[in-house]
Design a protein around this motif. Sequence first.
Motif, PDB file in Angstrom:
ATOM      1  N   ASP A   1     -29.713 -46.065 -10.268  1.00 22.51           N
ATOM      2  CA  ASP A   1     -29.234 -46.524 -11.997  1.00 22.51           C
ATOM      3  C   ASP A   1     -30.061 -47.333 -12.501  1.00 22.51           C
ATOM      4  N   ASP A   2     -30.952 -48.181 -11.648  1.00 21.78           N
ATOM      5  CA  ASP A   2     -31.986 -49.076 -12.271  1.00 21.78           C
ATOM      6  C   ASP A   2     -33.135 -48.211 -12.812  1.00 21.78           C
ATOM      7  N   ALA A   3     -33.361 -47.119 -11.870  1.00 20.71           N
ATOM      8  CA  ALA A   3     -34.621 -46.385 -12.342  1.00 20.71           C
ATOM      9  C   ALA A   3     -34.383 -45.511 -13.698  1.00 20.71           C
TER      10      ALA A   3
ATOM     11  N   ILE B   1     -35.324 -44.923 -19.199  1.00 18.99           N
ATOM     12  CA  ILE B   1     -34.920 -44.723 -20.769  1.00 18.99           C
ATOM     13  C   ILE B   1     -35.302 -45.617 -21.724  1.00 18.99           C
ATOM     14  N   LYS B   2     -35.454 -47.199 -21.200  1.00 15.91           N
ATOM     15  CA  LYS B   2     -36.224 -48.135 -21.862  1.00 15.91           C
ATOM     16  C   LYS B   2     -37.450 -47.910 -22.088  1.00 15.91           C
ATOM     17  N   THR B   3     -38.310 -47.435 -21.013  1.00 13.60           N
ATOM     18  CA  THR B   3     -39.726 -47.266 -21.136  1.00 13.60           C
ATOM     19  C   THR B   3     -40.124 -46.135 -22.094  1.00 13.60           C
ATOM     20  N   ASN B   4     -39.639 -45.085 -21.657  1.00 13.80           N
ATOM     21  CA  ASN B   4     -40.095 -43.841 -22.233  1.00 13.80           C
ATOM     22  C   ASN B   4     -39.535 -43.186 -23.431  1.00 13.80           C
ATOM     23  N   GLU B   5     -38.361 -43.506 -23.493  1.00  6.03           N
ATOM     24  CA  GLU B   5     -37.315 -43.003 -24.487  1.00  6.03           C
ATOM     25  C   GLU B   5     -37.556 -44.085 -25.720  1.00  6.03           C
ATOM     26  N   LEU B   6     -37.756 -45.480 -25.611  1.00  8.86           N
ATOM     27  CA  LEU B   6     -37.744 -46.366 -26.456  1.00  8.86           C
ATOM     28  C   LEU B   6     -36.493 -46.384 -27.205  1.00  8.86           C
ATOM     29  N   LYS B   7     -35.585 -46.362 -26.424  1.00  8.46           N
ATOM     30  CA  LYS B   7     -33.965 -46.423 -26.809  1.00  8.46           C
ATOM     31  C   LYS B   7     -33.418 -47.928 -26.525  1.00  8.46           C
ATOM     32  N   ASP B   8     -32.700 -48.376 -27.163  1.00  4.08           N
ATOM     33  CA  ASP B   8     -31.968 -49.490 -27.097  1.00  4.08           C
ATOM     34  C   ASP B   8     -30.690 -49.063 -25.956  1.00  4.08           C
ATOM     35  N   LEU B   9     -30.409 -49.602 -25.098  1.00  5.41           N
ATOM     36  CA  LEU B   9     -29.505 -49.115 -24.062  1.00  5.41           C
ATOM     37  C   LEU B   9     -28.096 -49.391 -24.487  1.00  5.41           C
ATOM     38  N   SER B  10     -27.925 -50.264 -25.373  1.00  4.54           N
ATOM     39  CA  SER B  10     -26.741 -50.647 -25.931  1.00  4.54           C
ATOM     40  C   SER B  10     -26.273 -49.629 -26.852  1.00  4.54           C
TER      41      SER B  10
ATOM     42  N   ASN C   1     -21.728 -44.611 -21.577  1.00  2.00           N
ATOM     43  CA  ASN C   1     -21.541 -44.020 -20.339  1.00  2.00           C
ATOM     44  C   ASN C   1     -22.749 -44.296 -19.576  1.00  2.00           C
ATOM     45  N   MET C   2     -23.550 -45.228 -19.680  1.00  2.00           N
ATOM     46  CA  MET C   2     -24.873 -45.461 -18.842  1.00  2.00           C
ATOM     47  C   MET C   2     -24.339 -45.344 -17.188  1.00  2.00           C
ATOM     48  N   PRO C   3     -25.421 -45.048 -16.528  1.00  2.00           N
ATOM     49  CA  PRO C   3     -24.921 -44.726 -15.017  1.00  2.00           C
ATOM     50  C   PRO C   3     -24.572 -45.967 -14.356  1.00  2.00           C
ATOM     51  N   ASP C   4     -23.378 -45.581 -13.565  1.00  2.00           N
ATOM     52  CA  ASP C   4     -22.742 -46.829 -12.929  1.00  2.00           C
ATOM     53  C   ASP C   4     -22.274 -46.238 -11.689  1.00  2.00           C
ATOM     54  N   SER C   5     -23.289 -45.572 -10.821  1.00  2.00           N
ATOM     55  CA  SER C   5     -23.165 -45.002  -9.583  1.00  2.00           C
ATOM     56  C   SER C   5     -22.166 -43.919  -9.375  1.00  2.00           C
TER      57      SER C   5
ATOM     58  N   TYR D   1     -28.966 -37.489 -21.642  1.00  2.00           N
ATOM     59  CA  TYR D   1     -29.319 -37.790 -20.250  1.00  2.00           C
ATOM     60  C   TYR D   1     -28.330 -37.248 -19.383  1.00  2.00           C
ATOM     61  N   LEU D   2     -28.581 -36.516 -18.288  1.00  5.70           N
ATOM     62  CA  LEU D   2     -27.658 -35.898 -17.261  1.00  5.70           C
ATOM     63  C   LEU D   2     -28.178 -36.598 -15.800  1.00  5.70           C
ATOM     64  N   ARG D   3     -27.073 -37.456 -15.313  1.00  5.15           N
ATOM     65  CA  ARG D   3     -27.579 -37.785 -13.938  1.00  5.15           C
ATOM     66  C   ARG D   3     -26.720 -37.310 -13.003  1.00  5.15           C
ATOM     67  N   LEU D   4     -27.388 -36.842 -11.750  1.00 12.91           N
ATOM     68  CA  LEU D   4     -26.473 -36.096 -10.718  1.00 12.91           C
ATOM     69  C   LEU D   4     -27.167 -36.716  -9.486  1.00 12.91           C
ATOM     70  N   ARG D   5     -26.042 -37.232  -8.762  1.00 10.67           N
ATOM     71  CA  ARG D   5     -26.577 -37.751  -7.121  1.00 10.67           C
ATOM     72  C   ARG D   5     -27.030 -36.747  -6.373  1.00 10.67           C
ATOM     73  N   SER D   6     -26.667 -35.396  -6.683  1.00 12.10           N
ATOM     74  CA  SER D   6     -27.235 -34.230  -5.719  1.00 12.10           C
ATOM     75  C   SER D   6     -26.933 -32.979  -6.462  1.00 12.10           C
TER      76      SER D   6
END
Length: 128
Positions: free
Chosen positions: A32-34, A39-48, A52-56, A73-78
């Motif tokens: 989640d932290d990565a 997103i903060k570094t590369n997309e220059l987007k305010d996370l707020s 539905n930000m990643p939450d494990s 953004y799409l996050r998948l564990r596997s």
Amino acid sequence: LEYNCYYINSMIQHLTFDTYPVDLIVFIDETDDAIREYIKTNELKDLSDLYNMPDSDEACFVYDKAYEYPTVYLRLRSVEYVGYIAHEALHVVAYIMRYIGCRFSKSSEEAYCYLLQAVMDKIYETGE
């Protein structure tokens, strides 16, 4: 459906679609932290501004609350859980189609299906 894929690393990819003005960033087995840092570094987007930000969760779809930002953004564990992936991939498709003003109907069904196929293909290609 034509699309380009830029590999950021082996488990993060950036997809651009020739037909649609929305990009998709896919994270597979990232913390989640990565993801937040990317997103903060590369997309220059305010996370707020994101919903539905990643939450494990096993999988999640993260998007702009106002439907104004052309990256999702799409996050998948596997890539083992096909049901989770299909569920989240359909969220991606719905966002892109809503973003361009294309409502689901009998006449737009094929466009939705081709986009869903492209998203699923790229997820499985990356996760292998």
